[in-house]
Design a protein around this motif. Structure first.
Motif, PDB file in Angstrom:
ATOM      1  N   ASP A  52       0.815  -1.208   0.000  1.00  0.00           N
ATOM      2  CA  ASP A  52       0.000   0.000   0.000  1.00  0.00           C
ATOM      3  C   ASP A  52       0.856   1.269   0.000  1.00  0.00           C
ATOM      4  N   GLN A  53       2.171   1.113  -0.019  1.00  0.00           N
ATOM      5  CA  GLN A  53       3.072   2.271  -0.021  1.00  0.00           C
ATOM      6  C   GLN A  53       3.604   2.470  -1.427  1.00  0.00           C
ATOM      7  N   GLU A  54       2.967   3.355  -2.174  1.00  0.00           N
ATOM      8  CA  GLU A  54       3.300   3.546  -3.572  1.00  0.00           C
ATOM      9  C   GLU A  54       4.490   4.476  -3.765  1.00  0.00           C
ATOM     10  N   LYS A  55       4.683   5.412  -2.840  1.00  0.00           N
ATOM     11  CA  LYS A  55       5.752   6.386  -2.990  1.00  0.00           C
ATOM     12  C   LYS A  55       6.677   6.342  -1.782  1.00  0.00           C
ATOM     13  N   CYS A  56       7.762   7.110  -1.880  1.00  0.00           N
ATOM     14  CA  CYS A  56       8.747   7.149  -0.792  1.00  0.00           C
ATOM     15  C   CYS A  56       8.709   8.496  -0.071  1.00  0.00           C
ATOM     16  N   ASP A  57       7.526   9.084   0.008  1.00  0.00           N
ATOM     17  CA  ASP A  57       7.394  10.409   0.609  1.00  0.00           C
ATOM     18  C   ASP A  57       7.798  10.432   2.073  1.00  0.00           C
ATOM     19  N   THR A  58       7.728   9.291   2.744  1.00  0.00           N
ATOM     20  CA  THR A  58       8.062   9.235   4.169  1.00  0.00           C
ATOM     21  C   THR A  58       9.451   8.658   4.408  1.00  0.00           C
ATOM     22  N   THR A  59      10.261   8.592   3.345  1.00  0.00           N
ATOM     23  CA  THR A  59      11.586   7.973   3.447  1.00  0.00           C
ATOM     24  C   THR A  59      12.685   9.029   3.489  1.00  0.00           C
ATOM     25  N   ASN A  60      13.589   8.897   4.464  1.00  0.00           N
ATOM     26  CA  ASN A  60      14.764   9.751   4.570  1.00  0.00           C
ATOM     27  C   ASN A  60      16.003   8.872   4.677  1.00  0.00           C
ATOM     28  N   TRP A  61      17.053   9.276   3.992  1.00  0.00           N
ATOM     29  CA  TRP A  61      18.337   8.572   4.061  1.00  0.00           C
ATOM     30  C   TRP A  61      19.380   9.500   4.688  1.00  0.00           C
ATOM     31  N   PHE A  62      20.160   8.945   5.642  1.00  0.00           N
ATOM     32  CA  PHE A  62      21.218   9.696   6.309  1.00  0.00           C
ATOM     33  C   PHE A  62      22.550   8.979   6.095  1.00  0.00           C
ATOM     34  N   PHE A  63      23.603   9.761   5.935  1.00  0.00           N
ATOM     35  CA  PHE A  63      24.951   9.214   5.771  1.00  0.00           C
ATOM     36  C   PHE A  63      25.807   9.654   6.951  1.00  0.00           C
ATOM     37  N   ASN A  64      26.416   8.675   7.612  1.00  0.00           N
ATOM     38  CA  ASN A  64      27.220   8.956   8.805  1.00  0.00           C
ATOM     39  C   ASN A  64      28.649   8.484   8.577  1.00  0.00           C
ATOM     40  N   ARG A  65      29.594   9.434   8.758  1.00  0.00           N
ATOM     41  CA  ARG A  65      31.007   9.106   8.630  1.00  0.00           C
ATOM     42  C   ARG A  65      31.814  10.096   9.458  1.00  0.00           C
ATOM     43  N   LEU A  66      32.790   9.548  10.184  1.00  0.00           N
ATOM     44  CA  LEU A  66      33.666  10.382  11.006  1.00  0.00           C
ATOM     45  C   LEU A  66      32.854  11.268  11.949  1.00  0.00           C
ATOM     46  N   ARG A  67      31.811  10.670  12.548  1.00  0.00           N
ATOM     47  CA  ARG A  67      30.958  11.364  13.525  1.00  0.00           C
ATOM     48  C   ARG A  67      30.236  12.565  12.928  1.00  0.00           C
ATOM     49  N   HIS A  68      30.084  12.557  11.620  1.00  0.00           N
ATOM     50  CA  HIS A  68      29.376  13.637  10.936  1.00  0.00           C
ATOM     51  C   HIS A  68      28.232  13.035  10.128  1.00  0.00           C
ATOM     52  N   THR A  69      27.019  13.531  10.346  1.00  0.00           N
ATOM     53  CA  THR A  69      25.836  12.992   9.686  1.00  0.00           C
ATOM     54  C   THR A  69      25.277  13.992   8.693  1.00  0.00           C
ATOM     55  N   VAL A  70      24.998  13.510   7.481  1.00  0.00           N
ATOM     56  CA  VAL A  70      24.431  14.333   6.420  1.00  0.00           C
ATOM     57  C   VAL A  70      23.157  13.665   5.918  1.00  0.00           C
ATOM     58  N   GLU A  71      22.108  14.458   5.715  1.00  0.00           N
ATOM     59  CA  GLU A  71      20.862  13.922   5.172  1.00  0.00           C
ATOM     60  C   GLU A  71      20.953  13.927   3.649  1.00  0.00           C
ATOM     61  N   LEU A  72      20.958  12.730   3.065  1.00  0.00           N
ATOM     62  CA  LEU A  72      21.091  12.593   1.618  1.00  0.00           C
ATOM     63  C   LEU A  72      19.745  12.666   0.903  1.00  0.00           C
ATOM     64  N   VAL A  73      18.747  12.057   1.530  1.00  0.00           N
ATOM     65  CA  VAL A  73      17.418  11.981   0.920  1.00  0.00           C
ATOM     66  C   VAL A  73      16.383  12.507   1.910  1.00  0.00           C
ATOM     67  N   THR A  74      15.569  13.451   1.461  1.00  0.00           N
ATOM     68  CA  THR A  74      14.506  14.019   2.286  1.00  0.00           C
ATOM     69  C   THR A  74      13.169  13.786   1.598  1.00  0.00           C
ATOM     70  N   SER A  75      12.290  13.074   2.276  1.00  0.00           N
ATOM     71  CA  SER A  75      10.958  12.766   1.731  1.00  0.00           C
ATOM     72  C   SER A  75      11.043  12.136   0.340  1.00  0.00           C
ATOM     73  N   GLY A  76      11.998  11.220   0.196  1.00  0.00           N
ATOM     74  CA  GLY A  76      12.124  10.470  -1.051  1.00  0.00           C
ATOM     75  C   GLY A  76      12.884  11.162  -2.157  1.00  0.00           C
ATOM     76  N   GLN A  77      13.403  12.378  -1.911  1.00  0.00           N
ATOM     77  CA  GLN A  77      14.107  13.135  -2.937  1.00  0.00           C
ATOM     78  C   GLN A  77      15.545  13.404  -2.510  1.00  0.00           C
ATOM     79  N   ILE A  78      16.484  13.345  -3.477  1.00  0.00           N
ATOM     80  CA  ILE A  78      17.877  13.665  -3.187  1.00  0.00           C
ATOM     81  C   ILE A  78      17.977  15.121  -2.743  1.00  0.00           C
ATOM     82  N   ASP A  79      18.575  15.340  -1.576  1.00  0.00           N
ATOM     83  CA  ASP A  79      18.709  16.691  -1.041  1.00  0.00           C
ATOM     84  C   ASP A  79      20.012  17.301  -1.566  1.00  0.00           C
TER      85      ASP A  79
END
Length: 283
Positions: A52-79
């Motif tokens: 029932d989940q057709e889109k990735c509107d509720t999906t966020n991707w985070f990248f963590n390296r060297l104790r630094h976190t960056v949000e790569l994907v916000t609401s299914g879109q590349i930030d």
């Protein structure tokens, strides 16, 4: 009688608060470990998407390296506002909310955390590089792994499917932090006949015990020589090993643990407030 009814109501309130706390604290977690070659493409999964989940509107991707976190994907879109243009062009999101990274480099090594509604998924990405260096009449092949944290891999060289022993007089092996060297003379038949396909680097993950095999191939004339040169592997579609949250708590995202603690603290504060109200009513 009134006091008993008040006590019973208070117990019901506490039970409801307890159930709310249990619902919020019970967070599903899944951890995957990917080991891919430098220059390959990789697709990092974000768990299983419901029908029932057709889109990735509720999906966020985070990248963590060297104790630094960056949000790569916000609401299914590349930030693109938070990452460099060169990297954003290599990223994309699939229909099932997976994160695709094109032409992986050592800069992509790290932990990727996917958050979708109340579900959390962590992917630890390691990158393997195979290089060739020639010094006078000595040839050195190096198989190294770039890792997110401490090295979780063991590396061994194989010749014709058999591990190269230290006692081998023609092929010398040496180990360092997350890398293994194989040294031999340029007169060796492997080098003189370019039988590099007889050599294989096995990379074993210490937690999942998954073994990845990388065949060393000689460089073409147009490729770089020395320590900068990398070779291809037989790995076409990178695979992964997955464990659950209870099997390995160390890689569980810090921000997930903080959110759980915050929910628990909020429930505790609410309970204290209810207790104070009940005491005033009773008094």
């Amino acid at each position: 009688m009134r006091q008993r009814r008040t006590m019973a109501e208070f117990r019901r309130i506490l039970m409801v608060l307890f159930l709310i706390l249990m619902i919020h604290v019970t967070v599903t977690g899944q951890f995957s470990f990917f080991t891919v070659r430098d220059g390959d493409d990789v697709t990092l999964p974000c768990g299983n998407v419901r029908d029932d989940q057709e889109k990735c509107d509720t999906t966020n991707w985070f990248f963590n390296r060297l104790r630094h976190t960056v949000e790569l994907v916000t609401s299914g879109q590349i930030d693109k506002t938070k990452i460099s243009k060169s990297k954003s062009h290599r990223l994309s999101v699939t229909e099932n909310c997976s994160l695709v990274i094109k032409k992986v480099t050592n800069e992509d090594v790290g932990q990727y955390n996917c958050r979708r509604q109340e579900q959390y998924f962590a992917v630890e990405l390691s990158v393997v590089a195979l290089t060739e260096r020639r010094d006078n009449n000595q040839v050195t092949l190096t198989c190294s792994v770039w890792t997110y944290d401490a090295c979780r891999h063991t590396i061994k060289w194989f010749l014709k499917g058999k591990v190269v022993e230290k006692e081998n007089n023609d092929l010398k092996t040496s180990q360092s932090d997350c890398s293994a060297n194989l040294t031999f003379k340029d007169s060796h038949f492997i080098y003189s006949t370019k039988k590099y396909d007889l050599l294989q680097c096995d990379v074993t993950h210490s937690i999942t015990k998954e073994v990845k095999q990388f065949i060393f191939r000689p460089q073409s004339s147009g490729e770089k020589t020395g320590e900068e040169a990398t070779t291809a592997t037989t790995e076409k579609t990178p695979t992964s090993a997955t464990i659950t949250a209870t099997e390995y708590q160390e890689v569980f995202p810090v921000w997930v643990r903080v959110s759980i603690v915050s929910v628990a603290l909020a429930a505790l504060i609410t309970t204290v407030v209810v207790v104070n109200i009940w005491k005033r009513i009773k008094g």
